[in-house]
Design a protein around this motif. Structure first.
Motif, PDB file in Angstrom:
ATOM      1  N   MET A 247       0.830  -1.204   0.000  1.00  0.00           N
ATOM      2  CA  MET A 247       0.000   0.000   0.000  1.00  0.00           C
ATOM      3  C   MET A 247       0.864   1.254   0.000  1.00  0.00           C
ATOM      4  SD  MET A 247      -3.221  -0.585  -0.251  1.00  0.00           S
ATOM      5  CE  MET A 247      -3.983   0.917   0.369  1.00  0.00           C
ATOM      6  N   GLY A 248       1.963   1.215   0.717  1.00  0.00           N
ATOM      7  CA  GLY A 248       2.870   2.361   0.722  1.00  0.00           C
ATOM      8  C   GLY A 248       3.429   2.632  -0.664  1.00  0.00           C
ATOM      9  N   ARG A 249       3.817   1.564  -1.360  1.00  0.00           N
ATOM     10  CA  ARG A 249       4.346   1.727  -2.720  1.00  0.00           C
ATOM     11  C   ARG A 249       3.258   2.215  -3.673  1.00  0.00           C
ATOM     12  NH1 ARG A 249       7.505  -2.839  -1.030  1.00  0.00           N
ATOM     13  NH2 ARG A 249       5.899  -4.328  -1.701  1.00  0.00           N
ATOM     14  N   LEU A 250       2.036   1.748  -3.467  1.00  0.00           N
ATOM     15  CA  LEU A 250       0.935   2.175  -4.334  1.00  0.00           C
ATOM     16  C   LEU A 250       0.594   3.652  -4.126  1.00  0.00           C
ATOM     17  CD1 LEU A 250      -1.349  -0.979  -4.095  1.00  0.00           C
ATOM     18  CD2 LEU A 250      -0.113  -0.169  -6.116  1.00  0.00           C
ATOM     19  N   VAL A 251       0.733   4.129  -2.902  1.00  0.00           N
ATOM     20  CA  VAL A 251       0.525   5.559  -2.649  1.00  0.00           C
ATOM     21  C   VAL A 251       1.561   6.379  -3.413  1.00  0.00           C
ATOM     22  CG1 VAL A 251       0.633   7.379  -0.905  1.00  0.00           C
ATOM     23  CG2 VAL A 251      -0.588   5.263  -0.417  1.00  0.00           C
ATOM     24  N   LEU A 252       2.818   5.939  -3.368  1.00  0.00           N
ATOM     25  CA  LEU A 252       3.871   6.635  -4.112  1.00  0.00           C
ATOM     26  C   LEU A 252       3.577   6.614  -5.613  1.00  0.00           C
ATOM     27  CD1 LEU A 252       7.100   5.384  -2.282  1.00  0.00           C
ATOM     28  CD2 LEU A 252       6.090   7.663  -2.180  1.00  0.00           C
ATOM     29  N   ALA A 253       3.087   5.469  -6.090  1.00  0.00           N
ATOM     30  CA  ALA A 253       2.762   5.356  -7.512  1.00  0.00           C
ATOM     31  C   ALA A 253       1.620   6.297  -7.883  1.00  0.00           C
ATOM     32  CB  ALA A 253       2.388   3.915  -7.848  1.00  0.00           C
ATOM     33  N   ARG A 254       0.601   6.335  -7.041  1.00  0.00           N
ATOM     34  CA  ARG A 254      -0.565   7.176  -7.330  1.00  0.00           C
ATOM     35  C   ARG A 254      -0.194   8.652  -7.363  1.00  0.00           C
ATOM     36  NH1 ARG A 254      -4.858   8.725 -10.008  1.00  0.00           N
ATOM     37  NH2 ARG A 254      -6.466   9.733  -8.748  1.00  0.00           N
ATOM     38  N   MET A 255       0.582   9.109  -6.389  1.00  0.00           N
ATOM     39  CA  MET A 255       0.922  10.536  -6.364  1.00  0.00           C
ATOM     40  C   MET A 255       1.846  10.888  -7.530  1.00  0.00           C
ATOM     41  SD  MET A 255       3.604  10.962  -3.202  1.00  0.00           S
ATOM     42  CE  MET A 255       5.345  10.543  -3.411  1.00  0.00           C
ATOM     43  N   THR A 256       2.709   9.954  -7.914  1.00  0.00           N
ATOM     44  CA  THR A 256       3.571  10.191  -9.075  1.00  0.00           C
ATOM     45  C   THR A 256       2.734  10.264 -10.344  1.00  0.00           C
ATOM     46  OG1 THR A 256       5.381   8.990  -7.995  1.00  0.00           O
ATOM     47  CG2 THR A 256       5.556   9.335 -10.368  1.00  0.00           C
ATOM     48  N   GLY A 257       1.760   9.368 -10.454  1.00  0.00           N
ATOM     49  CA  GLY A 257       0.885   9.370 -11.622  1.00  0.00           C
ATOM     50  C   GLY A 257       0.079  10.650 -11.736  1.00  0.00           C
ATOM     51  N   LEU A 258      -0.392  11.158 -10.606  1.00  0.00           N
ATOM     52  CA  LEU A 258      -1.151  12.412 -10.627  1.00  0.00           C
ATOM     53  C   LEU A 258      -0.285  13.569 -11.119  1.00  0.00           C
ATOM     54  CD1 LEU A 258      -3.212  12.239  -7.302  1.00  0.00           C
ATOM     55  CD2 LEU A 258      -4.131  12.312  -9.625  1.00  0.00           C
ATOM     56  N   ALA A 259       0.940  13.654 -10.602  1.00  0.00           N
ATOM     57  CA  ALA A 259       1.834  14.738 -11.013  1.00  0.00           C
ATOM     58  C   ALA A 259       2.183  14.622 -12.493  1.00  0.00           C
ATOM     59  CB  ALA A 259       3.101  14.726 -10.161  1.00  0.00           C
ATOM     60  N   LEU A 260       2.439  13.400 -12.947  1.00  0.00           N
ATOM     61  CA  LEU A 260       2.751  13.194 -14.364  1.00  0.00           C
ATOM     62  C   LEU A 260       1.568  13.591 -15.245  1.00  0.00           C
ATOM     63  CD1 LEU A 260       4.690   9.806 -14.796  1.00  0.00           C
ATOM     64  CD2 LEU A 260       5.444  12.101 -15.443  1.00  0.00           C
ATOM     65  N   ALA A 261       0.378  13.135 -14.863  1.00  0.00           N
ATOM     66  CA  ALA A 261      -0.816  13.421 -15.664  1.00  0.00           C
ATOM     67  C   ALA A 261      -1.079  14.920 -15.739  1.00  0.00           C
ATOM     68  CB  ALA A 261      -2.024  12.693 -15.077  1.00  0.00           C
ATOM     69  N   ARG A 262      -0.915  15.609 -14.624  1.00  0.00           N
ATOM     70  CA  ARG A 262      -1.172  17.049 -14.622  1.00  0.00           C
ATOM     71  C   ARG A 262      -0.139  17.794 -15.456  1.00  0.00           C
ATOM     72  NH1 ARG A 262      -2.987  17.689  -8.229  1.00  0.00           N
ATOM     73  NH2 ARG A 262      -5.032  16.698  -8.506  1.00  0.00           N
ATOM     74  N   ALA A 263       1.109  17.363 -15.386  1.00  0.00           N
ATOM     75  CA  ALA A 263       2.139  17.996 -16.211  1.00  0.00           C
ATOM     76  C   ALA A 263       1.836  17.792 -17.694  1.00  0.00           C
ATOM     77  CB  ALA A 263       3.513  17.421 -15.866  1.00  0.00           C
ATOM     78  N   LEU A 264       1.427  16.590 -18.060  1.00  0.00           N
ATOM     79  CA  LEU A 264       1.106  16.310 -19.460  1.00  0.00           C
ATOM     80  C   LEU A 264      -0.106  17.114 -19.916  1.00  0.00           C
ATOM     81  CD1 LEU A 264       1.712  12.447 -19.563  1.00  0.00           C
ATOM     82  CD2 LEU A 264       3.087  14.219 -20.661  1.00  0.00           C
ATOM     83  N   HIS A 265      -1.104  17.239 -19.051  1.00  0.00           N
ATOM     84  CA  HIS A 265      -2.291  18.027 -19.406  1.00  0.00           C
ATOM     85  C   HIS A 265      -1.918  19.488 -19.657  1.00  0.00           C
ATOM     86  CE1 HIS A 265      -5.481  15.141 -19.229  1.00  0.00           C
ATOM     87  NE2 HIS A 265      -5.231  14.793 -17.982  1.00  0.00           N
TER      88      HIS A 265
END
Length: 275
Positions: A247-265
């Motif tokens: 779960m800890g690793r998934l939280v890191l993945a989720r927050m990284t994905g959000l930042a990546l998605a927002r940068a791409l948008h």
């Protein structure tokens, strides 16, 4: 008679003609009208020009000051030329012979997202070599693929987490997870994600969208490194036998994905969920 705009009173080197002796208007006159219209809704006008128009900056800045009584300013971003390559060889173009490649043709061949990202991976004052083959290449040497692959990998691991851990992994649930980075790789991810607001502010303030592309590429590299570290050490990213660590690793993945998605948008690029 010829009409002159007294641009020398507003910082230009000489006065500039706006109407020719035959009564026709100059290009400069229409440019003044265009910027007058822009100034009706903004006090900072931003123009993006080719590097060969650098000599036009002073007169247009003077005109902007004059027509707005100094209430608006003009910022001109001069962009260097883009050289097209195909299979490592430059694409020869000549306006005189009618041999040229349009932007529409480039978009049709490699896609709008790839064009946007590659164009913004360079500072405006740096020339860009655009290689058709490299842009379509599925490797870490292709920044478009590298960033999109990171986002797709994150989406994949989140789907796997839902399946193997039997959890919905909604953001409200992830916020309750006690995440304490225990190694340099995870700490580097946290720090990079935390840079996002400041990076966006600097990019907007300085009119430098390449900062967003750089950030996305650097964040993707950190996530790939984090992912590969686990594989090298034989550690599963999602392990039903170690749900807390997973779960800890998934939280890191989720927050990284959000930042990546927002940068791409911000760049006008659609983040992909599968490759």
């Amino acid at each position: 008679p010829q009409y002159l705009f007294r641009s020398s009173q507003f910082g230009d080197d000489v006065d500039r003609p706006v109407r020719k002796s035959d009564g026709s208007w100059t290009y400069f006159a229409s440019d003044i009208a265009y910027h007058r219209q822009k100034a009706e809704s903004a006090n900072l006008l931003v123009d993006v020009w080719g590097a060969d128009h650098g000599g036009y900056v002073k007169r247009m800045s003077a005109a902007t000051t004059a027509i707005t009584d100094g209430k608006a300013s003009l910022k001109v971003i001069l962009c260097q030329l883009v050289r097209l390559f195909r299979d490592g060889e430059p694409v020869k173009m000549s306006k005189r012979s009618g041999n040229f490649v349009t932007l529409r043709e480039v978009v049709d061949e490699v896609g709008a997202d790839a064009v946007r990202f590659m164009m913004l991976m360079r500072k405006a004052d740096a020339p860009l070599d655009f290689d058709f083959a490299k842009v379509l290449e599925q490797s870490k040497d292709n920044p478009v693929f590298y960033v999109q692959y990171a986002h797709a990998r994150i989406c994949s691991v989140l789907r796997k987490g839902r399946e193997e851990l039997g959890k919905s992994l909604q953001d409200d649930d992830l916020l309750k997870v006690d995440v304490r980075p225990v190694d340099d790789a995870s700490m580097a991810l946290v720090r990079k994600v935390a840079e996002y607001p400041r990076m966006i502010e600097q990019a907007a303030r300085n009119c430098e969208p390449h900062r967003v592309a750089y950030y996305a590429h650097e964040l993707a590299a950190l996530f790939h490194a984090y992912w590969n570290r686990g594989k090298d050490e034989g550690e599963r990213f999602v392990d039903p036998e170690a749900p807390d660590a997973s779960m800890g690793r998934l939280v890191l993945a989720r927050m990284t994905g959000l930042a990546l998605a927002r940068a791409l948008h911000v760049l006008g690029v659609v983040p992909v969920e599968e490759l």
